[in-house]
Scaffold this motif. Sequence first.
Motif, PDB file in Angstrom:
ATOM      1  N   ALA A 120     -25.881 -15.543 -53.489  1.00 13.47           N
ATOM      2  CA  ALA A 120     -25.678 -16.550 -54.535  1.00 13.47           C
ATOM      3  C   ALA A 120     -24.402 -16.286 -55.317  1.00 13.47           C
ATOM      4  N   ASN A 121     -24.115 -14.995 -55.584  1.00 12.54           N
ATOM      5  CA  ASN A 121     -22.972 -14.667 -56.444  1.00 12.54           C
ATOM      6  C   ASN A 121     -22.670 -13.172 -56.281  1.00 12.54           C
ATOM      7  N   MET A 122     -21.854 -12.853 -55.298  1.00 10.51           N
ATOM      8  CA  MET A 122     -21.589 -11.446 -54.968  1.00 10.51           C
ATOM      9  C   MET A 122     -20.971 -10.699 -56.142  1.00 10.51           C
ATOM     10  N   ALA A 123     -20.000 -11.300 -56.805  1.00  4.98           N
ATOM     11  CA  ALA A 123     -19.306 -10.621 -57.906  1.00  4.98           C
ATOM     12  C   ALA A 123     -20.272 -10.288 -59.040  1.00  4.98           C
ATOM     13  N   PHE A 124     -21.142 -11.231 -59.383  1.00  8.45           N
ATOM     14  CA  PHE A 124     -22.123 -10.998 -60.445  1.00  8.45           C
ATOM     15  C   PHE A 124     -23.101  -9.904 -60.053  1.00  8.45           C
ATOM     16  N   SER A 125     -23.595  -9.953 -58.812  1.00  7.76           N
ATOM     17  CA  SER A 125     -24.658  -9.033 -58.398  1.00  7.76           C
ATOM     18  C   SER A 125     -24.191  -7.586 -58.357  1.00  7.76           C
ATOM     19  N   MET A 126     -22.870  -7.374 -58.351  1.00  7.23           N
ATOM     20  CA  MET A 126     -22.355  -6.007 -58.338  1.00  7.23           C
ATOM     21  C   MET A 126     -22.611  -5.283 -59.656  1.00  7.23           C
ATOM     22  N   TYR A 127     -22.709  -6.003 -60.765  1.00  6.65           N
ATOM     23  CA  TYR A 127     -22.964  -5.347 -62.062  1.00  6.65           C
ATOM     24  C   TYR A 127     -24.322  -4.628 -62.047  1.00  6.65           C
ATOM     25  N   PRO A 128     -25.432  -5.330 -61.777  1.00 10.72           N
ATOM     26  CA  PRO A 128     -26.716  -4.622 -61.719  1.00 10.72           C
ATOM     27  C   PRO A 128     -26.822  -3.703 -60.503  1.00 10.72           C
ATOM     28  N   GLY A 129     -26.129  -4.042 -59.413  1.00 10.37           N
ATOM     29  CA  GLY A 129     -26.200  -3.216 -58.207  1.00 10.37           C
ATOM     30  C   GLY A 129     -25.650  -1.817 -58.435  1.00 10.37           C
ATOM     31  N   LEU A 130     -24.492  -1.745 -59.072  1.00  8.81           N
ATOM     32  CA  LEU A 130     -23.894  -0.438 -59.360  1.00  8.81           C
ATOM     33  C   LEU A 130     -24.698   0.315 -60.416  1.00  8.81           C
ATOM     34  N   MET A 289     -23.583  12.751 -56.352  1.00 13.99           N
ATOM     35  CA  MET A 289     -22.911  11.452 -56.236  1.00 13.99           C
ATOM     36  C   MET A 289     -23.222  10.791 -54.896  1.00 13.99           C
ATOM     37  N   PHE A 290     -23.454  11.594 -53.856  1.00 11.53           N
ATOM     38  CA  PHE A 290     -23.760  11.008 -52.555  1.00 11.53           C
ATOM     39  C   PHE A 290     -25.077  10.245 -52.563  1.00 11.53           C
ATOM     40  N   VAL A 291     -25.987  10.579 -53.490  1.00 14.98           N
ATOM     41  CA  VAL A 291     -27.203   9.772 -53.651  1.00 14.98           C
ATOM     42  C   VAL A 291     -26.807   8.336 -53.967  1.00 14.98           C
ATOM     43  N   MET A 292     -25.879   8.201 -54.919  1.00 13.25           N
ATOM     44  CA  MET A 292     -25.397   6.886 -55.322  1.00 13.25           C
ATOM     45  C   MET A 292     -24.584   6.243 -54.203  1.00 13.25           C
ATOM     46  N   MET A 293     -23.729   7.028 -53.553  1.00 12.51           N
ATOM     47  CA  MET A 293     -22.859   6.482 -52.516  1.00 12.51           C
ATOM     48  C   MET A 293     -23.658   5.988 -51.314  1.00 12.51           C
ATOM     49  N   ASN A 294     -24.690   6.739 -50.915  1.00 14.76           N
ATOM     50  CA  ASN A 294     -25.485   6.303 -49.766  1.00 14.76           C
ATOM     51  C   ASN A 294     -26.267   5.036 -50.078  1.00 14.76           C
ATOM     52  N   GLU A 295     -26.782   4.957 -51.313  1.00 17.33           N
ATOM     53  CA  GLU A 295     -27.462   3.728 -51.730  1.00 17.33           C
ATOM     54  C   GLU A 295     -26.463   2.572 -51.742  1.00 17.33           C
ATOM     55  N   ALA A 296     -25.255   2.852 -52.234  1.00 12.08           N
ATOM     56  CA  ALA A 296     -24.230   1.817 -52.290  1.00 12.08           C
ATOM     57  C   ALA A 296     -23.825   1.372 -50.889  1.00 12.08           C
ATOM     58  N   TYR A 390     -33.624   8.792 -40.038  1.00 13.66           N
ATOM     59  CA  TYR A 390     -33.146   7.440 -39.746  1.00 13.66           C
ATOM     60  C   TYR A 390     -32.218   6.930 -40.846  1.00 13.66           C
ATOM     61  N   MET A 391     -32.576   7.209 -42.102  1.00 16.26           N
ATOM     62  CA  MET A 391     -31.719   6.763 -43.212  1.00 16.26           C
ATOM     63  C   MET A 391     -30.321   7.359 -43.088  1.00 16.26           C
ATOM     64  N   GLY A 392     -30.248   8.646 -42.779  1.00 18.22           N
ATOM     65  CA  GLY A 392     -28.957   9.293 -42.624  1.00 18.22           C
ATOM     66  C   GLY A 392     -28.163   8.729 -41.462  1.00 18.22           C
ATOM     67  N   LEU A 393     -28.838   8.519 -40.338  1.00 14.62           N
ATOM     68  CA  LEU A 393     -28.167   8.046 -39.123  1.00 14.62           C
ATOM     69  C   LEU A 393     -27.728   6.590 -39.235  1.00 14.62           C
ATOM     70  N   MET A 394     -28.606   5.742 -39.775  1.00 16.34           N
ATOM     71  CA  MET A 394     -28.354   4.298 -39.749  1.00 16.34           C
ATOM     72  C   MET A 394     -27.419   3.818 -40.859  1.00 16.34           C
ATOM     73  N   THR A 395     -27.322   4.568 -41.965  1.00 21.06           N
ATOM     74  CA  THR A 395     -26.519   4.075 -43.095  1.00 21.06           C
ATOM     75  C   THR A 395     -25.074   3.757 -42.703  1.00 21.06           C
ATOM     76  N   GLY A 443     -16.183   3.727 -48.742  1.00 23.24           N
ATOM     77  CA  GLY A 443     -15.773   4.361 -47.486  1.00 23.24           C
ATOM     78  C   GLY A 443     -15.452   3.286 -46.476  1.00 23.24           C
ATOM     79  N   THR A 444     -14.199   3.201 -46.048  1.00 22.77           N
ATOM     80  CA  THR A 444     -13.795   2.168 -45.092  1.00 22.77           C
ATOM     81  C   THR A 444     -14.655   2.250 -43.831  1.00 22.77           C
ATOM     82  N   ASN A 445     -14.653   1.176 -43.060  1.00 25.15           N
ATOM     83  CA  ASN A 445     -15.488   1.174 -41.863  1.00 25.15           C
ATOM     84  C   ASN A 445     -15.041   2.208 -40.836  1.00 25.15           C
ATOM     85  N   GLY A 446     -13.745   2.536 -40.824  1.00 24.36           N
ATOM     86  CA  GLY A 446     -13.284   3.621 -39.972  1.00 24.36           C
ATOM     87  C   GLY A 446     -13.867   4.955 -40.404  1.00 24.36           C
TER      88      GLY A 446
END
Length: 597
Positions: A120-130, A289-296, A390-395, A443-446
């Motif tokens: 619906a609104n990617m830019a808006f949803s980033m505020y609560p997402g982060l 911080m990786f807890v946050m980064m993996n969720e992100a 699976y979480m580690g592998l698939m993320t 983290g870029t897709n590469g």
Amino acid sequence: MTYQPPVRDHAFILRDVLNIDQHGDLPGFSDAPFDVVEQILEAAAQFTGEVLAPLNTVGDKTGCKLDPVTNTVTTPPGFKDAYKQMCEGGWTAIGSDPAYGGQGLPHVVNLAFSEMSSSANMAFSMYPGLAHGAYSAIHVGGSDEQKQTFLPKMVSGEWTGTMNLTEPHCGTDLGLLRTKAVPQADGSYKITGQKIWISAGEHDMADNIVHLVLARIEGAPAGVKGISLFIVPKFIPNADGSVGPRNEGAKCVGLEEKMGIHGNATCVMQYDEAVGYLIGEENSGLKIMFVMMNEARLGVGMQGVAQGEAAYQAAVAFAKDRLQGRSLTGPKNAEGPADPIIVHPDVRRMLLESKALIEGGRAFLFWTALHGDLSHVHPDPAVREKSSDYMGLMTPVLKGYLTDKGFQVCSNAVQVHGGSGFTEHFPVSQFMRDCRIALIYEGTNGVQALDLVGRKLAAKGGRAVMTFFQEIDQFIGENDSDEALKPFIEALGGVKAQLQDGTMWLMQNGLQNPDNAGAASTDYMHLFGLAGLAYMWALMAKAANAKIAAGSSDPFFTTKLTTGRYFIERILPDAASHLAKLKTGSATLMALPAEAF
């Protein structure tokens, strides 16, 4: 065209494919029987479709405004009120710990809401997402006092949060960071340095912003081993938890001019002896911080699906409405001057490709998120271990593959619109511009591909990928005699063999020459993504067949099967190409000297 949240598809995955009710005796799931989940999905669709979606173009056209005198940011018109409605509706608290005011529902349910809000609104949803990511990092690494001070306000949405990693000279290579932390007599630290590209770093929607900042304590070891994590709030909380004095050393000093996500404030944050509080132990900041980064990263994979869904819906609406040319097999709109372009095979190719990728990607995301839930709450240690693996592998697969494909879907949507898609009169150009960042941030897709082949495959002796192969083999064995499922079983067996072949090649050749692993990584990630989607399509086909066998004449299920067959026939063959490319190694890729480019 207005975005229609895909409630039916979410319900199908959660109820019929994943059968979340089977986990009804587990914490969180006991409060979320499917009839409750269905009500949540309906309410989420109403809020995101009616409140957030109308603000998407507003945010894109208006953007955020920085006052250079007060260092404050004004969000686009309507954002502040929408955020208030989001908080009042309890949407910021869905998956959070009840100990801090959260609803404690499974994260897979929260992900369904997040997808709708991002479409619906990617830019808006980033505020609560982060903010939720910052909540998770404090929840895992913070002291009891820090949790009591910050988490209730972050769960309620009164306070938001950010992650501050990148500096002007370092992004992926965090070992180079220069932001420093100086210990103070009262146990706090003075934080000094500059962070860039900080999403939601400053705005006017919440009472406080809780910055999580990576910094190096004086005398700490060089490289990533010497990084610590600090809470640096915009306002320093009072003893009773209320907002206290301004943290004068923490300021937004610039906003980025960007290709997309204009409604989100992407900030340059300047820290000049700002007050900060250490989270966890010294020099262990990256781990927290990786807890946050993996969720992100999981959330960014979701953004690829979300923007793809919105763009696909816009393309379908346009293709049904736009009259141009005649069908190759004779007029389909005989009364009109021309046929709608949806009759043309190549337009259908783009639409079906988009539909197959988005629906398969959504299932893969939800399946993985469910494993994330089980890794925390299942009583069986073996189940928790498998789900955590699976979480580690698939993320990295989900982040890299689904954002690549989400952008491809957005590009297809522009193409379906023809010249109209390149103008700002239609929404698809925004979806494509907004989606492009998802291939880059967190983290870029590469980098995701390198993480997959360099770390995740080899972790614990390759246990995660071997478990995944065994699960697919078991599914094939259990359904081999099912004639209705045969095309899906054969396709799944074929791509699993290709993925296994690619995995063995990497294990043999990547260790011998690391450049071989690097050269193969992106193709391997895409091969893995295709295998994951093939498994999801087999699961969805089985669920759809069961509904039809039980007497359902709902076209939803026959449409699902046709879309799945399209995936098998027209998308899955790409796996052979990725396997062939990854097995060529790195010799040619690395042969040219830099000056030859």
